[in-house]
Design a protein around this motif. Structure first.
Motif, mmCIF file in Angstrom:
data_model
loop_
_atom_site.group_PDB
_atom_site.id
_atom_site.type_symbol
_atom_site.label_atom_id
_atom_site.label_comp_id
_atom_site.label_asym_id
_atom_site.label_seq_id
_atom_site.Cartn_x
_atom_site.Cartn_y
_atom_site.Cartn_z
ATOM 1 N N ASN A 58 0.542 -1.249 0.412
ATOM 2 C CA ASN A 58 0.596 -0.107 0.044
ATOM 3 C C ASN A 58 1.142 1.104 0.023
ATOM 4 O OD1 ASN A 58 0.742 0.650 2.870
ATOM 5 N ND2 ASN A 58 -0.632 -1.432 3.329
ATOM 6 N N ASN A 59 -0.114 2.789 -0.019
ATOM 7 C CA ASN A 59 0.907 3.504 0.430
ATOM 8 C C ASN A 59 1.968 3.926 -1.107
ATOM 9 O OD1 ASN A 59 1.863 6.390 1.440
ATOM 10 N ND2 ASN A 59 2.852 5.759 1.777
ATOM 11 N N ILE A 60 1.431 3.433 -2.309
ATOM 12 C CA ILE A 60 2.017 3.623 -3.781
ATOM 13 C C ILE A 60 2.506 4.761 -3.581
ATOM 14 C CG2 ILE A 60 2.542 2.910 -6.316
ATOM 15 C CD1 ILE A 60 2.175 -0.127 -4.029
ATOM 16 N N GLN A 61 3.317 5.902 -3.525
ATOM 17 C CA GLN A 61 3.701 6.845 -4.639
ATOM 18 C C GLN A 61 4.867 7.372 -5.393
ATOM 19 O OE1 GLN A 61 5.127 8.517 -0.045
ATOM 20 N NE2 GLN A 61 3.098 8.643 0.001
ATOM 21 N N LEU A 62 4.649 8.126 -5.780
ATOM 22 C CA LEU A 62 6.601 8.469 -7.253
ATOM 23 C C LEU A 62 7.081 9.393 -6.617
ATOM 24 C CD1 LEU A 62 3.919 7.781 -10.566
ATOM 25 C CD2 LEU A 62 5.437 6.413 -8.744
ATOM 26 N N LEU A 63 8.039 8.919 -6.511
ATOM 27 C CA LEU A 63 9.101 10.439 -5.655
ATOM 28 C C LEU A 63 9.582 11.048 -6.620
ATOM 29 C CD1 LEU A 63 9.284 8.664 -2.139
ATOM 30 C CD2 LEU A 63 7.620 10.556 -2.904
ATOM 31 N N GLU A 64 10.527 11.597 -5.967
ATOM 32 C CA GLU A 64 11.292 12.228 -7.086
ATOM 33 C C GLU A 64 11.514 11.427 -8.531
ATOM 34 O OE1 GLU A 64 15.137 10.441 -6.280
ATOM 35 O OE2 GLU A 64 14.709 10.573 -3.761
ATOM 36 N N LYS A 65 10.311 13.096 -9.417
ATOM 37 C CA LYS A 65 9.781 12.390 -10.957
ATOM 38 C C LYS A 65 10.825 13.729 -11.882
ATOM 39 C CE LYS A 65 4.931 12.620 -8.786
ATOM 40 N NZ LYS A 65 3.406 13.259 -9.264
ATOM 41 N N GLN A 66 11.744 12.783 -12.327
ATOM 42 C CA GLN A 66 11.890 13.140 -13.451
ATOM 43 C C GLN A 66 11.840 12.559 -15.203
ATOM 44 O OE1 GLN A 66 14.974 15.306 -12.293
ATOM 45 N NE2 GLN A 66 14.179 14.243 -10.223
ATOM 46 N N GLU A 67 12.149 13.792 -15.466
ATOM 47 C CA GLU A 67 12.040 13.283 -17.609
ATOM 48 C C GLU A 67 12.042 12.276 -17.743
ATOM 49 O OE1 GLU A 67 13.918 16.252 -19.204
ATOM 50 O OE2 GLU A 67 13.061 17.985 -18.483
ATOM 51 N N ARG A 68 13.168 11.611 -17.273
ATOM 52 C CA ARG A 68 13.553 10.103 -17.561
ATOM 53 C C ARG A 68 13.862 8.803 -16.595
ATOM 54 N NH1 ARG A 68 15.869 10.096 -22.426
ATOM 55 N NH2 ARG A 68 15.396 12.118 -23.105
ATOM 56 N N SER A 69 12.690 9.501 -15.281
ATOM 57 C CA SER A 69 12.918 8.864 -14.382
ATOM 58 C C SER A 69 11.885 8.806 -12.946
ATOM 59 C CB SER A 69 14.542 8.480 -13.438
ATOM 60 O OG SER A 69 14.531 9.340 -12.791
ATOM 61 N N VAL A 70 11.594 7.803 -12.032
ATOM 62 C CA VAL A 70 10.133 7.873 -11.072
ATOM 63 C C VAL A 70 11.254 7.314 -10.226
ATOM 64 C CG1 VAL A 70 9.136 7.019 -11.605
ATOM 65 C CG2 VAL A 70 8.802 9.070 -9.910
ATOM 66 N N VAL A 71 11.588 7.947 -8.662
ATOM 67 C CA VAL A 71 11.600 6.624 -7.712
ATOM 68 C C VAL A 71 10.214 5.971 -7.257
ATOM 69 C CG1 VAL A 71 12.171 6.373 -5.006
ATOM 70 C CG2 VAL A 71 13.385 7.744 -7.112
ATOM 71 N N LEU A 72 9.590 5.286 -7.601
ATOM 72 C CA LEU A 72 8.539 4.211 -6.468
ATOM 73 C C LEU A 72 8.477 3.603 -5.692
ATOM 74 C CD1 LEU A 72 5.538 3.110 -7.714
ATOM 75 C CD2 LEU A 72 6.761 0.922 -8.274
ATOM 76 N N SER A 73 7.678 4.083 -4.587
ATOM 77 C CA SER A 73 7.642 4.312 -3.197
ATOM 78 C C SER A 73 6.511 2.923 -2.428
ATOM 79 C CB SER A 73 8.582 4.986 -2.072
ATOM 80 O OG SER A 73 7.852 5.895 -1.820
ATOM 81 N N TRP A 74 6.601 1.899 -1.997
ATOM 82 C CA TRP A 74 5.391 1.340 -1.137
ATOM 83 C C TRP A 74 5.511 1.476 -0.107
ATOM 84 C CZ3 TRP A 74 8.421 -0.512 -4.606
ATOM 85 C CH2 TRP A 74 9.674 -1.733 -4.692
ATOM 86 N N THR A 75 4.690 0.845 0.767
ATOM 87 C CA THR A 75 5.009 0.108 2.524
ATOM 88 C C THR A 75 4.203 -1.271 2.031
ATOM 89 O OG1 THR A 75 4.351 2.100 3.392
ATOM 90 C CG2 THR A 75 4.238 0.335 5.066
ATOM 91 N N PRO A 76 5.265 -2.452 2.467
ATOM 92 C CA PRO A 76 5.058 -3.895 2.367
ATOM 93 C C PRO A 76 3.426 -3.792 3.228
ATOM 94 C CG PRO A 76 7.063 -4.059 3.178
ATOM 95 C CD PRO A 76 6.451 -1.997 3.111
ATOM 96 N N GLY A 77 3.004 -5.018 2.626
ATOM 97 C CA GLY A 77 1.393 -5.145 3.127
ATOM 98 C C GLY A 77 2.041 -6.445 4.076
#
Length: 1147
Positions: free
Chosen positions: A611-630
């Motif tokens: 859960n808590n799927i978030q897109l962090l550090e949005k760049q033109e060519r990349s993104v950091v995908l983070s989540w909280t394990p269930g």
């Protein structure tokens, strides 16, 4: 006498061992010992809670208590405002707001018939309410430049007291080098200025320990201008210091030296210590140089400190004599001990401090004086020596050390005992235990002198061994890990010099209860079922008392849950859910033991979705995908599956991007421009995959210029005037934006500097009207509406090939020998080749014969030579002829123009052999031979050579006789003087000036026995000829029979032997010249002789077959001009010589 005692005491200190303090049971008479007391200074507020001063002691008889207050007797029971505590000396002061009378120092005394114990002093402080008096302070009027000191004089109270100077708006007065607050609370001005005029200077005294503040009445300060210049040297205002007033500070406390001076300009201070170059690193200067602090001061910090105050007008100096002293502290304290009658004891009481503490000894709280000591007591300073102890010497001894900074107290109970052992454990106690347990058989006792304890098992003494049997200081027998043979009767015997006591005990052993739960530590998937079984084995004496219970995580099972069923020793759980996981214990209890066995039930399932799927550090060519394990559902998450939908316009499908280890919760994802992205995460454990997480927010990457160009570029140039450029198309993920095209650029290498450009959508482009086979620079670049891709790689290619447009020049022919010729030429330039050079071809043909001058229209012969070269070897097909040769270059498109033919003549050669040799007539003494000239003379015939020799059936072969016929036109020859009845063999060769041909041969007999080869058919019709043939046949049959006999005897066929002995000379010379490596290994020397020819005969095979056996245009020469392979000519086998002629031509 005193020295003698001192030596004795030191010896005793060295060699006497005091008996350790032993806990005396309360059943035994003993001195009082204070076990709880209130120590130190206790501060009480006038209003609020009650206060208790504690004092509790133990002893037998029970101690009685009394108190002193400020050194005088004090009875708490007589004070109606005090409550006492039963069974102790503690009392509580009821705080009714009027407790000032309880201020003082208290001491507790606990007494029984054996002695008195005293406590340390307790100081009870009841602070007052420190307040400044209501007063009117007259204003202070000064001129600018004058010094000023404003006093505070805070009312007395419990230290520490801090003074703060403020103004009416409750702001603190800013402090500086000019304005300071002293340790005495005064406000110092080195000199006043006009801005110091205020109407509300006041000080506040802060009593932190009692949480109290008091404010003094404000004072008005008026500063007038001054016309006079009041510059002056510094003058120190503070009174601390001076050599006649030493500053005493206690060890471990903080030293504070203050130096505040007045003067104009404002003075500055410098600190130093006499005898040292600089102040210690621990010294801290504060208050703008007015205060020197040293924390945790030691004896090394003693000395004279100097403060020098300076300004432009002069200086002033203040000296501080610092002494470091210390309150008493124990170096060695008293220790209580038990002593036997007649023994001796040394009490050592040693204290340190500055000034040196005074030692005062007390016995039961009564000071001991040297002159009234008992005869067995000796006192030397802090050492008290008692010898020949008696029961009456039992007492509480106190040692008190004091100096001007405080008093400390230490006590020791010296109990002198002499009693028979006492056993407090009951007789005939029965102990029942289980095998493998530990048990303690008690024998609580007390005796002094100290008794020995012995245990017996039956009549056998129990010896402590291997850790199984342990007898502790109380006499208790501990048996570790009981065995069956440990059961039985035990006796405890306690004895000392005063007597012996004993008790008996019985030990009964049972088998231990055992069991286990199955299955052991199982796991079950959610919503499934499981049954746990408790297996128990117990002692027969205990089975009737077995009680069984199931616990989960130490708690009773829920009885109202229908899913959980307990049936005897079975526990069944259906529809297992998460709360069913945990430790299940089967507890089996008997009268003597209990057994607990556990099995841990783990409930597992696929993980909960992250859960808590978030897109962090949005760049033109990349993104950091983070989540909280269930929740992993008790099966560790091994990995996470990252998926995304990547679309441009239409709907896409979920794709797997990566698999991430289960201990990570973020991932850096690379993206491509101009795409919509949505992400989700799936957790994986040993059970399976979780449901997908919720989809992340939509993220669209902005378009960008292409990042790359087509990777593979190739060119097809099948026509000389155009070429097609092709490349692998780029997929939509590489296009990075709308309006994608390919930009094709080309230019003639080395000729054009500017590029030609063309944008296309398809992955190919045809460049037309190109010169033949010239280098082009080609590049293909990806473009879109945003911009161009990176600089493309430049590919160098050639346009389509065409046939060469020039012929080799400077063609010449050089005859190497009679068989081969070397043709040379000048290579054409690369630009005239118009392609990749395949090689050169030599075309040659026969024009006419030099013998008869006839013109021939011969077939053209072609030999190909690959690669770059300027010469080639061709075979001479026909000697004594005129040839023409030309050379052409060729490439993959075909042959170029031929060079201008070059004419050359082949030299004379060896003629072919005469066409035939025949015996045309014979008489008894001669033969007449006729022949036909060679078909090809290969030059101008000069003569014939006719040879003959005898070849009868004997082993001897006749000599070879030569006849030279100089007339080249002759076609017959008579040979006279021949022997009758002898067989002759004839050889005929045709010759030019170069050499002679191969021989043609014939055999015959003179007169009637002659055999004419190829005779005319008319002879066969004559009768005499028929008779002659019959005779010859008969003779031949006889010869065959003879040969057969000869062969069976190992003989040789005569003709073969003759051929071996006398081969044809020319054939032999040719073999030796061309086939040295292949000569027969079984040659025999001939017995006859042969006359050598007078001519230098050189025999060559005809080279007509060289071209015949080549592949025409497909025949090739090696780089050095030699033939690839050997050319072989098969000649007709003649019955006469049976030889085959082979020639290999090499350059």
């Amino acid at each position: 006498m005193l020295c003698l005692w001192r030596r004795l005491v030191f010896c005793l200190l060295s060699f006497t061992t005091c008996i350790k303090a032993v806990e005396i049971p309360l059943e035994v008479e003993q001195l009082p010992t204070i076990i709880e007391v209130t120590k130190g200074i206790q501060v009480a507020f006038p209003v609020g809670e009650d206060f208790t001063i504690k004092c509790k002691a133990k002893g037998n008889p029970t101690p009685e208590y009394h108190w002193t207050k400020n050194g005088h007797p004090y009875d708490p029971l007589a004070d109606h405002n005090v409550r006492t505590t039963k069974d102790s000396g503690s009392f509580t002061i009821h705080n009714d707001g009027n407790i000032l009378s309880f201020n003082g120092t208290y001491r507790c005394y606990a007494t029984n018939k054996l002695g008195t114990a005293i406590s340390e002093e307790t100081t009870f402080l009841i602070p007052g309410d420190p307040r400044f008096p209501k007063e009117v302070i007259p204003p202070v009027v000064l001129e600018e430049g004058d010094p000023l000191v404003l006093s505070c004089d805070p009312p007395p109270g419990i230290p520490p007291v801090n003074v703060v100077w403020m103004m009416q708006d409750l702001r603190q007065i800013p402090l500086s080098k000019r304005v300071s607050v002293g340790l005495d609370g005064k406000l110092y001005f080195a000199h006043v200025v006009h801005m110091d005029s205020k109407i509300d200077y006041f000080c506040v005294a802060v009593y932190s320990r009692i949480r109290h503040m008091s404010q003094r009445m404000p004072v008005k300060l008026s500063i007038h201008n001054s016309d006079a210049i009041k510059n002056r040297a510094p003058n120190i205002l503070t009174t601390q210091g001076g050599m006649d007033k030493p500053i005493v500070v206690l060890k471990g406390e903080v030293l504070q030296l203050e130096c505040i001076a007045e003067g104009l300009p404002t003075p500055t201070n410098e600190w130093r210590k006499e005898g040292e170059e600089s102040i210690k690193y621990r010294a801290i200067v504060e208050g703008h140089g007015t205060l020197l602090k040293i924390k945790d001061i030691t004896k090394d910090d003693e000395g004279v400190y100097v403060c020098e105050s300076k300004n432009a007008m002069g200086s002033a100096e203040q000296r501080f004599h610092v002494l470091v002293e210390e309150p008493p502290r124990w170096e060695k304290e008293l220790k209580s001990s038990l002593q036997s009658v007649g023994s001796e004891v040394i009490l050592n009481c040693s204290a340190a401090g500055t000034p040196e503490p005074e030692i005062q000894w007390q016995r039961n709280g009564i000071p001991m004086k040297r002159e009234t000591l008992p005869h067995n007591h000796k006192m030397i300073g802090g050492i008290l020596f008692i010898h020949s102890l008696q029961l009456s010497d039992s007492a509480v001894y106190q040692c008190e050390a004091s100096n001007k900074h405080g008093t400390i107290l230490t006590s020791a109970n010296i109990d002198v005992l002499d009693i028979v052992p006492l056993i407090f454990t009951e007789e005939n106690t029965t102990y029942t235990a289980v095998w493998g347990q530990n048990i303690s058989l008690f024998c609580n006792n007390f005796a002094f002198p100290v008794a020995d304890v012995t245990w017996y098992h039956g009549r056998k003494i129990v010896q402590p061994k291997g850790g199984q049997y342990i007898i502790d200081s109380n006499g208790t027998l501990h048996i570790v890990t009981l065995e069956a043979e440990d059961a039985g009767l035990y006796t405890c015997e306690v004895s000392n010099t005063k007597g012996t006591s004993s008790i008996k005990a019985h030990l009964i052993l049972r088998e231990p209860t055992k069991g286990y739960v199955s299955p052991e530590n199982p796991w079950v998937r959610r919503w499934h079922s499981i049954t746990l079984t408790c297996h128990v084995q117990c002692d027969p004496h205990l089975c009737s008392s077995v009680r069984m219970a199931w616990l989960k995580d130490g708690q009773e099972l829920r009885k109202n849950d229908p899913r959980i069923q307990v049936n005897s020793n079975h526990l069944s759980i259906s529809d297992v859910n998460w709360e069913d996981g945990g430790n299940y214990s089967c507890i089996t209890s008997t009268l003597l033991d209990s057994m607990e066995t556990q099995s841990h039930l783990t409930v597992r399932d696929v993980p909960m979705p992250p859960n808590n799927i978030q897109l962090l550090e949005k760049q033109e060519r990349s993104v950091v995908l983070s989540w909280t394990p269930g929740d992993s559902h008790n099966s560790p998450i091994s990995e996470f599956i990252i998926q995304f939908i990547k679309t441009i316009d239409e709907t896409g499908e979920w794709e797997e991007v990566a698999r991430i280890p289960g201990n990570e919760t973020s991932v850096h994802v690379h993206l491509i421009p101009n795409c919509n992205y949505q992400f989700r995460v799936i957790a994986v454990n040993g059970i399976g995959n979780s449901p997908p997480s919720l989809v992340s927010e939509n993220y669209r990457t902005p378009p960008a210029a292409p990042d790359s160009n087509p990777h593979t570029v190739f060119v097809e140039a099948n026509r000389p005037d155009e070429m097609t450029v092709r490349w692998e198309p780029m997929n939509f993920q590489e296009q990075n934006g709308p309006g994608f095209e390919y930009k094709v650029s080309w230019r003639l290498q080395g000729v054009e500097t500017d590029w030609h450009h063309k944008k296309v959508k398809r992955p190919q482009f045809t460049i037309k009207n190109t010169p033949a086979f010239v280098p082009y620079d080609i590049r293909v670049q990806a473009v879109n509406n945003i911009g161009l891709g990176p600089d493309p790689e430049i590919h160098t290619v050639h346009s389509g090939e065409d046939t060469p447009d020039a012929a080799p020049a400077n063609v010449s022919v050089n005859l190497i020998n009679h068989m081969i010729a070397n043709v040379t030429w000048s290579e054409i330039t690369q630009d005239r080749i118009r392609g990749h050079l395949s090689g050169y071809k030599i075309i040659y043909w026969k024009v006419k014969s030099l013998h008869d001058g006839k013109t021939h229209h011969s077939e053209r012969h072609t030999l190909s030579f690959t690669g770059h070269r300027s010469s080639g070897i061709i075979p001479i097909v026909h000697p004594y002829c005129e040839y023409q040769v030309s050379v052409t270059a060729y490439n993959t498109q075909g042959d170029g123009p031929e060079s201008i033919p070059v004419t050359f003549q082949t030299p004379e050669g060896v003629p072919e052999q005469p066409q035939f040799l025949r015996i045309v007539s014979s008489d008894p003494e001669s033969f007449t031979l006729s022949w036909a000239p060679p078909k090809r003379t290969n030059g101008i015939l000069s003569s014939y050579i006719l040879q003959h020799q005898i070849i009868n059936d004997s082993d001897i072969i006749g000599s070879l006789h030569n006849i030279t016929i100089t007339d080249p036109n002759a076609i017959s020859q008579r040979i006279p003087r021949l022997e009758l009845g002898v067989t002759y063999k004839f050889y005929l060769r045709a010759c030019t000036r170069i050499g002679c041909s191969k021989p043609v041969s014939e055999e015959g007999l003179p007169r009637t026995q002659a055999t004419f080869a190829n005779a005319s058919q008319g002879l066969s019709t004559q009768g005499w000829f028929i008779g002659l043939m019959c005779a010859v046949a008969l003779l031949t049959l006889l010869m065959l029979v003879g040969c057969f006999v000869q062969i069976n005897r190992g003989g040789k066929y005569a003709v073969k032997e003759k051929e071996e002995l006398h081969p044809e000379p020319e054939v032999q010379s040719i073999k030796e010249h061309f086939f040295d490596d292949y000569s027969s290994s079984d040659k025999k020397a001939t017995s006859g002789s042969m006359d050598s020819l007078s001519l230098d005969i050189k025999t060559y095979d005809s080279v007509d077959s060289l071209v015949q056996y080549s592949d025409g245009e497909h025949s090739h020469f090696n780089e050095d001009g030699s033939f690839i392979g050997a050319y072989t000519e098969s000649k007709e086998k003649h019955a006469e010589d049976g030889n085959t002629h082979i020639q290999s031509v090499q350059s």
